[in-house]
Scaffold this active site. Sequence first.
Site, PDB file in Angstrom:
ATOM      1  N   CYS A   4      -0.481   7.642  -6.911  1.00  9.48           N
ATOM      2  CA  CYS A   4       0.570   7.208  -6.379  1.00  9.48           C
ATOM      3  C   CYS A   4      -0.051   5.788  -5.761  1.00  9.48           C
ATOM      4  O   CYS A   4      -1.195   5.531  -4.286  1.00  9.48           O
ATOM      5  CB  CYS A   4       1.494   7.815  -5.943  1.00  9.48           C
ATOM      6  N   ASP A  30       5.589  -7.505  -0.018  1.00 11.05           N
ATOM      7  CA  ASP A  30       5.903  -7.435  -1.156  1.00 11.05           C
ATOM      8  C   ASP A  30       5.085  -8.416  -2.441  1.00 11.05           C
ATOM      9  O   ASP A  30       5.003  -9.187  -1.895  1.00 11.05           O
ATOM     10  CB  ASP A  30       7.263  -7.078  -1.752  1.00 11.05           C
ATOM     11  N   ASN A  86      15.959   0.654  -6.486  1.00 12.04           N
ATOM     12  CA  ASN A  86      16.112   1.250  -7.719  1.00 12.04           C
ATOM     13  C   ASN A  86      15.653   2.709  -8.011  1.00 12.04           C
ATOM     14  O   ASN A  86      14.869   2.945  -7.117  1.00 12.04           O
ATOM     15  CB  ASN A  86      15.160  -0.020  -8.446  1.00 12.04           C
ATOM     16  N   GLY A  92      15.699   0.129 -13.530  1.00 10.06           N
ATOM     17  CA  GLY A  92      13.937  -0.601 -12.972  1.00 10.06           C
ATOM     18  C   GLY A  92      12.992  -0.396 -11.934  1.00 10.06           C
ATOM     19  O   GLY A  92      12.437  -1.513 -11.685  1.00 10.06           O
ATOM     20  N   THR A  94       9.378   0.888 -10.495  1.00 11.68           N
ATOM     21  CA  THR A  94       8.179   0.761 -11.660  1.00 11.68           C
ATOM     22  C   THR A  94       7.433   1.792  -9.916  1.00 11.68           C
ATOM     23  O   THR A  94       6.052   1.706 -11.212  1.00 11.68           O
ATOM     24  CB  THR A  94       7.479  -0.694 -11.811  1.00 11.68           C
ATOM     25  N   HIS A  97       6.812   5.752  -6.200  1.00 10.70           N
ATOM     26  CA  HIS A  97       7.164   6.479  -4.872  1.00 10.70           C
ATOM     27  C   HIS A  97       8.562   5.909  -3.946  1.00 10.70           C
ATOM     28  O   HIS A  97       8.550   4.248  -3.715  1.00 10.70           O
ATOM     29  CB  HIS A  97       5.938   5.907  -4.228  1.00 10.70           C
ATOM     30  N   HIS A  99      10.848   3.506  -1.765  1.00  9.96           N
ATOM     31  CA  HIS A  99      11.069   2.170  -1.815  1.00  9.96           C
ATOM     32  C   HIS A  99      12.074   1.988  -1.508  1.00  9.96           C
ATOM     33  O   HIS A  99      12.913   1.680  -2.177  1.00  9.96           O
ATOM     34  CB  HIS A  99      10.268   1.428  -1.998  1.00  9.96           C
ATOM     35  N   HIS A 101      13.334  -2.710  -0.598  1.00  8.54           N
ATOM     36  CA  HIS A 101      13.086  -3.918  -0.843  1.00  8.54           C
ATOM     37  C   HIS A 101      14.080  -3.928   0.219  1.00  8.54           C
ATOM     38  O   HIS A 101      15.382  -4.133   0.365  1.00  8.54           O
ATOM     39  CB  HIS A 101      13.773  -4.660  -1.638  1.00  8.54           C
TER      40      HIS A 101
HETATM   41  P1  AMP Z   1      10.765  -1.259  -8.545  1.00  7.80           P
HETATM   42  O1  AMP Z   1      10.469  -1.913  -9.319  1.00  7.80           O
HETATM   43  O2  AMP Z   1      12.076  -1.282  -7.186  1.00  7.80           O
HETATM   44  O3  AMP Z   1       9.997  -0.214  -8.659  1.00  7.80           O
HETATM   45  O4  AMP Z   1       9.774  -1.947  -7.442  1.00  7.80           O
HETATM   46  C1  AMP Z   1       8.028  -2.257  -7.043  1.00  7.80           C
HETATM   47  C2  AMP Z   1       7.593  -3.419  -6.289  1.00  7.80           C
HETATM   48  O5  AMP Z   1       6.615  -2.749  -5.410  1.00  7.80           O
HETATM   49  C3  AMP Z   1       7.487  -4.713  -6.744  1.00  7.80           C
HETATM   50  O6  AMP Z   1       8.671  -5.496  -5.728  1.00  7.80           O
HETATM   51  C4  AMP Z   1       6.920  -4.844  -6.984  1.00  7.80           C
HETATM   52  O7  AMP Z   1       6.045  -6.006  -6.824  1.00  7.80           O
HETATM   53  C5  AMP Z   1       5.608  -3.955  -5.481  1.00  7.80           C
HETATM   54  N1  AMP Z   1       4.119  -4.237  -5.565  1.00  7.80           N
HETATM   55  C6  AMP Z   1       3.514  -2.966  -6.655  1.00  7.80           C
HETATM   56  N2  AMP Z   1       2.317  -2.892  -5.924  1.00  7.80           N
HETATM   57  C7  AMP Z   1       2.621  -3.170  -4.964  1.00  7.80           C
HETATM   58  C8  AMP Z   1       1.382  -3.346  -3.505  1.00  7.80           C
HETATM   59  N3  AMP Z   1      -0.020  -3.331  -4.052  1.00  7.80           N
HETATM   60  N4  AMP Z   1       1.667  -4.367  -2.588  1.00  7.80           N
HETATM   61  C9  AMP Z   1       2.847  -4.514  -2.269  1.00  7.80           C
HETATM   62  N5  AMP Z   1       3.763  -4.807  -3.234  1.00  7.80           N
HETATM   63  C10 AMP Z   1       3.920  -4.323  -4.578  1.00  7.80           C
HETATM   64 ZN    ZN Z   2       3.550   7.973  -3.521  1.00  5.23          ZN
END
Ligand code: AMP
Ligand code: ZN
Length: 112
Positions: A4, A30, A86, A92, A94, A97, A99, A101
Amino acid sequence: MEDCIFCKIVRGEIPSDKVYEDEDILCFRDVNPQAPVHLLVIPKNHVPKLSDIDVESAKYIGKIFEKIPSITRGAGLDKGFRVVANCGEYAGQTVFHIHFHILGGKRFSPVF
Ligand code: AMP
Ligand code: ZN
């Protein structure tokens, strides 16, 4: 969780631009900001998505919301900010884990 990406950030195995950290939660910028200020807040323990929250993990989610006022004040978001979560690929998500925003530094259009 071994693979992860956010657990790797928690363990310090990949770098992040940290904004706030304590024993339970982490907030970092981000990498692909969608607003002038785009932060992510996560629990340090691995929970894949909102629909997996249980009594135990809810404590960390509560802690995230307890800290959002001071985190956003520190980020200069006194005029307001948006919190987005999300849940699931269909919505949406991705990174699996949990989180939240935090988006700010501009005026947003209504979501609906
Ligand atoms: P989600 O699409 O809601 O799952 O958001 C995942 C977010 O994680 C996206 O906005 C990505 O730009 C961000 N993200 C992915 N990898 C990293 C990273 N290594 N450091 C900071 N943000 C990340
Ligand atoms: Zn995790």
